[in-house]
Every structure is written in C-alpha cells, then in structure tokens.
Enzyme design. Structure first.
Site, PDB file in Angstrom:
ATOM      1  N   ASP A  88       0.950  -1.118   0.129  1.00 18.76           N
ATOM      2  CA  ASP A  88      -0.016   0.018   0.052  1.00 18.76           C
ATOM      3  C   ASP A  88       0.858   1.277   0.009  1.00 18.76           C
ATOM      4  O   ASP A  88       1.801   1.003   0.580  1.00 18.76           O
ATOM      5  CB  ASP A  88      -0.908  -0.091   1.253  1.00 18.76           C
ATOM      6  CG  ASP A  88      -2.113   1.012   1.055  1.00 18.76           C
ATOM      7  OD1 ASP A  88      -2.333   1.343   0.014  1.00 18.76           O
ATOM      8  OD2 ASP A  88      -2.574   1.368   2.200  1.00 18.76           O
ATOM      9  N   HIS A  95       2.724   3.130  -9.183  1.00 18.59           N
ATOM     10  CA  HIS A  95       2.653   1.867  -9.340  1.00 18.59           C
ATOM     11  C   HIS A  95       3.706   1.331  -9.961  1.00 18.59           C
ATOM     12  O   HIS A  95       4.398   0.191  -9.547  1.00 18.59           O
ATOM     13  CB  HIS A  95       1.384   1.515 -10.061  1.00 18.59           C
ATOM     14  CG  HIS A  95       0.006   1.782  -9.397  1.00 18.59           C
ATOM     15  ND1 HIS A  95      -0.022   1.723  -7.946  1.00 18.59           N
ATOM     16  CD2 HIS A  95      -1.103   2.662  -9.819  1.00 18.59           C
ATOM     17  CE1 HIS A  95      -1.460   1.950  -7.825  1.00 18.59           C
ATOM     18  NE2 HIS A  95      -2.038   2.671  -8.635  1.00 18.59           N
ATOM     19  N   LEU A 145      11.804 -19.840  -4.878  1.00 15.57           N
ATOM     20  CA  LEU A 145      10.771 -18.916  -4.276  1.00 15.57           C
ATOM     21  C   LEU A 145       9.334 -19.054  -4.833  1.00 15.57           C
ATOM     22  O   LEU A 145       9.285 -19.171  -6.225  1.00 15.57           O
ATOM     23  CB  LEU A 145      11.187 -17.562  -4.135  1.00 15.57           C
ATOM     24  CG  LEU A 145      10.123 -16.592  -3.724  1.00 15.57           C
ATOM     25  CD1 LEU A 145      10.095 -16.667  -2.091  1.00 15.57           C
ATOM     26  CD2 LEU A 145      10.556 -15.073  -4.080  1.00 15.57           C
TER      27      LEU A 145
END
Ligand code: FPP
Length: 248
Positions: free
Chosen positions: A23, A40, A134
C-alpha cells in the site's frame, strides 16, 4: 541472561511464508507531484527488491496483493493503467524471475481479464512450474470473501461433508503453509479483504513506509520483529529452561 524481547520459540526465526499488502503507491507519487500510475511503476521495482530479499533470506513463499476485487471502483484510467502495467511486467519480467528460481502463481477471479493478460498469466505459470527457490503468488482480482465463497461453492459441488478441513482444502493456496508474517506498508492497520481465512494465526506487521520505499532493510526489520514474536496458535507458552529451574 534476561532478554529484552521474547524470542520466537515455536517457529524458525525466518518466516516460511510472507504475505504483503503493497500500500502507498498513490501517496508516494502524489507527494512527488507525479500521476498515481508512476507510483505503481515504482511499486514494481519495490516488488523486485522484495523478491530478491526473500530469496536472500531463504523465505519459501511470498504472496502479494496486486489488485483487489474492490480496486475496480478506482477511476477507470487508473484501473486501465494497472492492468496494462501487469501485462508489461509479465512480458518483461517472467523470464528473469524464472532465472532467479521463482515459480509464479496467480490467485483470484480470472473472469474479468482480457485474453492477452490471461494468456500471459497462464504461460508465466506453465513456464515457471519447474522453479522451486521461491513460490511467488500474485493476488489479482482477489478478495478474501470471494475466496471463502468460491471454496464453499466448490465444496458443495463436491458433495464432501462440510468440515473446516474440507473447506480449507478448497481455498486458494491450500497446498502451501499459511502465511507466517503479513506485512502492510502505507500506515493503515487493516487487512482490506486479503487472505481472510489464511491469516487466522499470522503475525501482523505494519509500517508507515510507502510501498515504493520498501527495501531490503525494511524487509530485514520486519523479519527481525517476527523473530521476536512468540507464536502460540491459541495454546500456552512453551516452557523454557528458565521456567524449569524456577519450578525445581
Ligand atoms: C496500493 O497502493 C497498490 C496497488 C493497488 C497496486 C499494487 C501493484 C503493484 C505494486 C504492481 C505489481 C505488479 C505485478 C505484476 C504484480 P495505493 O494505490 O492504494 O496507494 P495509496 O493508498 O497511497 O493511494
């Protein structure tokens, strides 16, 4: 010797699974007099740093909230920009992520995506399927309530008895350990409909840093805080050697 903080007695000091609410992109951009979309874009750089950091710290699973079921209510321009950014990032980064040993999975409702994004999502999952350093789960058009309803519908359709375990087996990420640590940047202290079921016993960590500012140092601080937490999963603290000495 007395320690200032409790140590994490019931789990390894490094979380196996970290979930992140990324956020603060919009505020980061607005403070710099940039359009929200620029936030973004810088958010993608922060995500790439996080992936490298998780690999370096031997975290096995990372789940990030990239677009919520509720994000469609943002201005049309921002939504279009975000969807275009996902396409660009997938085109640009999938091969590099696979080279780092990252396996990609997307969770959320895919019905709303156009054919181009859907195809990139599916090929990223297929092309990275052999990677195991991962596991990166990207929540796209995801909502925790959607996940629960979707699982309940699947369970009802299966005809299995309705138990907690059976419902859990139909939730997103059911094959992975639940998140040990949730990190939320941007100063807000809420879950915003992210992984409501899966976060039941997750340690929550909030930071005022805005997402584009989140770096390896910030990740290390979150993991260090996690290592100081004592996880009890509804039980009682595990007896320590010091407790034994006192009783004796
Ligand atoms: C929340 O910040 C952030 C988002 C809704 C988008 C997050 C997306 C990325 C970081 C890109 C990731 C890309 C891929 C392919 C996974 P906000 O806009 O709500 O910030 P604000 O609270 O300051 O307005």
């Amino acid at each position: 010797m007395a320690t200032k903080h409790k140590t994490n007695k019931s789990a390894a000091a490094v979380p196996r699974h970290i979930a992140v609410v990324m956020d603060g992109n919009g505020r980061w951009a607005t403070r710099r007099l940039l359009p929200r979309g620029a936030g973004h874009k810088f958010g993608v750089d922060a995500l790439k740093r996080l992936v490298r950091g998780c690999i370096a710290q031997h975290v096995s699973v990372l789940t990030v909230f990239a677009f919520s079921s509720e994000n469609w209510s943002r201005p049309a321009d921002e939504v279009r920009g975000l969807l275009e950014l996902f396409v660009q990032v997938l085109q640009r980064e999938t091969a590099e992520l696979a080279a780092q040993g990252v396996r990609l999975r997307f969770v959320g409702c895919r019905d709303a995506f156009d054919a181009r994004l859907l195809e990139l999502i599916e090929s990223a999952e297929v092309d990275s399927a052999a990677q195991s350093r991962l596991q990166l789960n990207v929540a796209l058009n995801y909502g925790g309530r959607w996940d629960i309803v979707h699982a309940a519908q699947a369970l009802a359709a299966s005809g299995e008895p309705f138990t907690e375990q059976a419902l859990a087996s139909h939730m997103c990420l059911a094959d992975l350990p639940a998140p040990d640590l949730l990190i939320r940047t941007g100063g807000e202290h809420r879950l915003s409909n992210f992984l409501l079921w899966q976060l039941a016993y997750t340690e929550l960590y909030f930071t005022d840093l805005l997402w584009p500012e989140f770096d390896e140092k910030a990740l290390a601080a979150a993991i260090a805080e996690y290592a100081r937490r004592e996880r009890r999963f509804g039980g009682v603290p595990a007896p320590s050697a010091a407790d034994g000495l006192r009783v004796a």
